[in-house]
Design an enzyme around this catalytic site. Structure first.
Site, PDB file in Angstrom:
ATOM      1  N   GLY A 308       0.767  -1.240   0.000  1.00  0.00           N
ATOM      2  CA  GLY A 308       0.000   0.000   0.000  1.00  0.00           C
ATOM      3  C   GLY A 308       0.794   1.284   0.000  1.00  0.00           C
ATOM      4  CD  GLU A 363      -4.326  -0.024   4.449  1.00  0.00           C
ATOM      5  OE1 GLU A 363      -3.430   0.530   3.788  1.00  0.00           O
ATOM      6  OE2 GLU A 363      -4.131  -0.531   5.563  1.00  0.00           O
ATOM      7  CG  ASP A 364      -1.706  -3.089   1.848  1.00  0.00           C
ATOM      8  OD1 ASP A 364      -2.286  -3.950   2.554  1.00  0.00           O
ATOM      9  OD2 ASP A 364      -0.490  -2.854   1.943  1.00  0.00           O
ATOM     10  CG  ASN A 365      -4.056  -8.814   0.852  1.00  0.00           C
ATOM     11  OD1 ASN A 365      -3.457  -9.224  -0.127  1.00  0.00           O
ATOM     12  ND2 ASN A 365      -4.925  -9.572   1.517  1.00  0.00           N
TER      13      ASN A 365
END
EC number: 2.4.1.80
Length: 544
Positions: A308, A363-365
């Site tokens: 991210g 959250e990026d994944n």
């Protein structure tokens, strides 16, 4: 005679590990050769319209490129914060199509004076600071709280206030070269990965950049301001690159040579050395093992693999991907409460879907998974990198490196369990052990051919050495960019190390890989910015 001594178990395991050895080598070297050939220099992508209208490029840019909102969440002052944030203002992109939002939770955050100076320095850029509502300095909380992930809580106001659909979400502690945004918009709209056209069955919906870290010479907060002042004098005097009539290079004052590299000098102490070793281990990990598999997995595109630090996607795509969560069966979003919240946040209007991801530490994944599953999209690289500078001042000892790696391995353990379980088999030593066993069993009829193992390790080390310096040289490349900060120069520690010093850090990084993985697997608590969390079975996080 030899075959009679080999049991069925030996033969079976030998062929099994041989197959896995080949798979890992193919994955590793596909990433290596991609980096070797396509990350050697900074890329410059062009649209078809640009190719046909090179006489008036600025006018064409106004017509060709969509508006983009850059969102940078900020908390406190990271090393070289000024230059990292300034890289957003220095993008080779039409300023009338650019908006920069700096999201800060605390209205009294020490980073705000730096941001204000940058906004004043670039008055023609639409930039503003967004702070959280009703921030309580005692409890360090605000009304902008949607889950345990402080980054998403901070980002949410930027998503709602963004005036453009294309968003570039970029951490405050990374620097980006000046053509990244243009390359990324071309890749997103042109369905490109590494400048190659992708199929329409799974088009590019998220563009990301290879994250790197650099161990740099010690700086102070005042140095950060000085760097910005130096650039203010020189940034308006660009010179044309020898490679492109449309490219510019910022003149800058040369940085003094550092005495803080690994070269032993009269002022050398073990405490100075050990304090910076964690930064050098991070640098080594990201320039070698992580980057080769990051690039390889992105190209393979069997699942999203997203860091991210720097991501570009459409807000409308993210809204749509969250809106569909209640109506689709997914192992990642199957909890009834998760589905209910997805429907609630998307009902609030444009841009509110990001709040749904505040429940996840990674959250990026999860954003990558949502776009993958619900928009049938994939990720794409541009051949660019983003760089996080690490100074040797604090939080960079070996134990700090170990804690960082353990923290994110524990997050990945819950997000992508299978990939995390097999991760040790991608490291040079473990890969060499089972690979040597397989080769020895299948081809030599022995248990372990030590000569093969030594050859394996030497080739792997040489591969990493070449890849490491390819990426270092990419980062220092002065062609076709408008802004290069003072800390990026030929005197940075990575350029001062000899082969033995590089080898010492590489060996230590490889030796630590398995112990770090074991520690991560047997623990459950995640410490993030001094706050403990635990990951629940539904992949959401809970503050402890």
């Amino acid at each position: 005679m030899v075959q009679e001594e080999l049991s069925l178990f030996r033969i079976t395991t030998g062929y099994f590990f041989l197959l896995w050895y080949i798979i890992i080598l193919v994955a590793a070297y596909s990433g290596f050769f991609e980096i070797l050939f396509n990350f050697r220099n900074r890329p410059i992508l062009h649209t078809k319209q640009q190719a046909n209208h090179q006489n008036d490029p600025e006018s064409d840019d106004e017509e060709i490129y969509e508006g983009v909102t850059i969102i940078r969440p900020i908390k406190g002052i990271d090393p070289e914060l000024t230059s990292c944030l300034e890289s957003s203002f220095c993008q080779n992109y039409p300023r009338s199509k650019l908006q920069i939002l700096f999201c800060v939770d605390d209205p009294n955050d020490p980073s705000i004076p730096i941001i204000q100076k940058l906004i004043a320095k670039y008055p023609t850029v639409d930039a503003q600071i967004l702070t959280s509502e009703s921030y309580n300095s005692q409890t360090k909380t605000s009304d902008d709280h949607y889950g345990p992930n402080p980054k998403v809580n901070n980002l949410a106001k930027g998503f709602v206030h963004a005036k453009y659909d294309i968003l570039w979400v970029m951490d405050s502690n990374v620097w980006a070269s000046s053509n990244i945004l243009k390359n990324s918009v071309i890749s997103l709209n042109g369905n490109l990965n590494m400048s190659r056209k992708m199929g329409q069955s799974r088009p590019v919906k998220l563009v990301h950049h290879v994250p790197l870290a650099l161990s740099i010479n010690n700086t102070t907060r005042s140095d950060d301001f000085i760097g910005g002042q130096d650039l203010e004098i020189t940034a308006m005097t660009p010179v044309p690159s020898s490679e492109s009539l449309n490219s510019q290079l910022v003149k800058r004052k040369s940085s003094p040579k550092s005495n803080n590299s690994l070269n032993v000098h009269p002022g050398f102490t073990y405490s100075k050395f050990s304090k910076k070793l964690g930064a050098e281990l991070d640098e080594m990990f990201l320039h070698t093992s992580h980057s080769k598999f990051y690039v390889s997995l992105n190209n393979l595109a069997v699942a999203p693999c997203v860091n991210g630090k720097s991501n570009i996607y459409r807000r409308s795509d993210l809204d749509q991907s969250v809106r569909l969560i209640p109506h689709k069966d997914s192992p990642f979003f199957k909890d009834p409460k998760v589905k209910q919240d997805a429907g609630y946040y998307t009902s609030l209007g444009v841009g509110h879907a990001i709040k749904f991801f505040a429940r996840y530490i990674g959250e990026d994944n999860m954003i990558g998974i949502a776009l993958w599953e619900n928009t049938q999209g994939r990720t794409g690289l541009t051949g660019d990198v983003v760089v996080q500078p690490y100074s040797g001042s604090e939080n960079n000892a070996v134990k700090d490196y170990i804690q960082r790696r353990v923290r994110w391995l524990r997050v990945r353990k819950y997000m992508v369990l299978l990939a995390t379980l097999i991760e040790p088999t991608t490291e040079s030593i473990i890969c060499g052990i089972y690979g040597t066993y397989a080769i020895s069993t299948v081809f030599f009829g022995t248990w372990f051919n030590k000569y093969w193992f030594v050859m394996h390790m030497l080739i792997w080390m040489l591969t990493d050495y070449v890849q490491y310096h390819t990426l270092i040289n990419h980062t220092l490349d002065v062609k076709n960019i408008t802004y290069l900060p003072n800390w990026l120069n030929e005197s940075i520690p990575p350029k001062q190390r000899n082969c033995l010093q590089w080898g010492y850090i590489w060996i230590l990084r490889e030796l630590l890989a398995l112990p770090i993985w074991i520690i991560a697997m047997i623990g459950h608590e995640i410490d993030w910015r001094g706050r403990p969390f635990r990951i629940k079975k539904d992949l959401t996080a809970e503050e402890m």
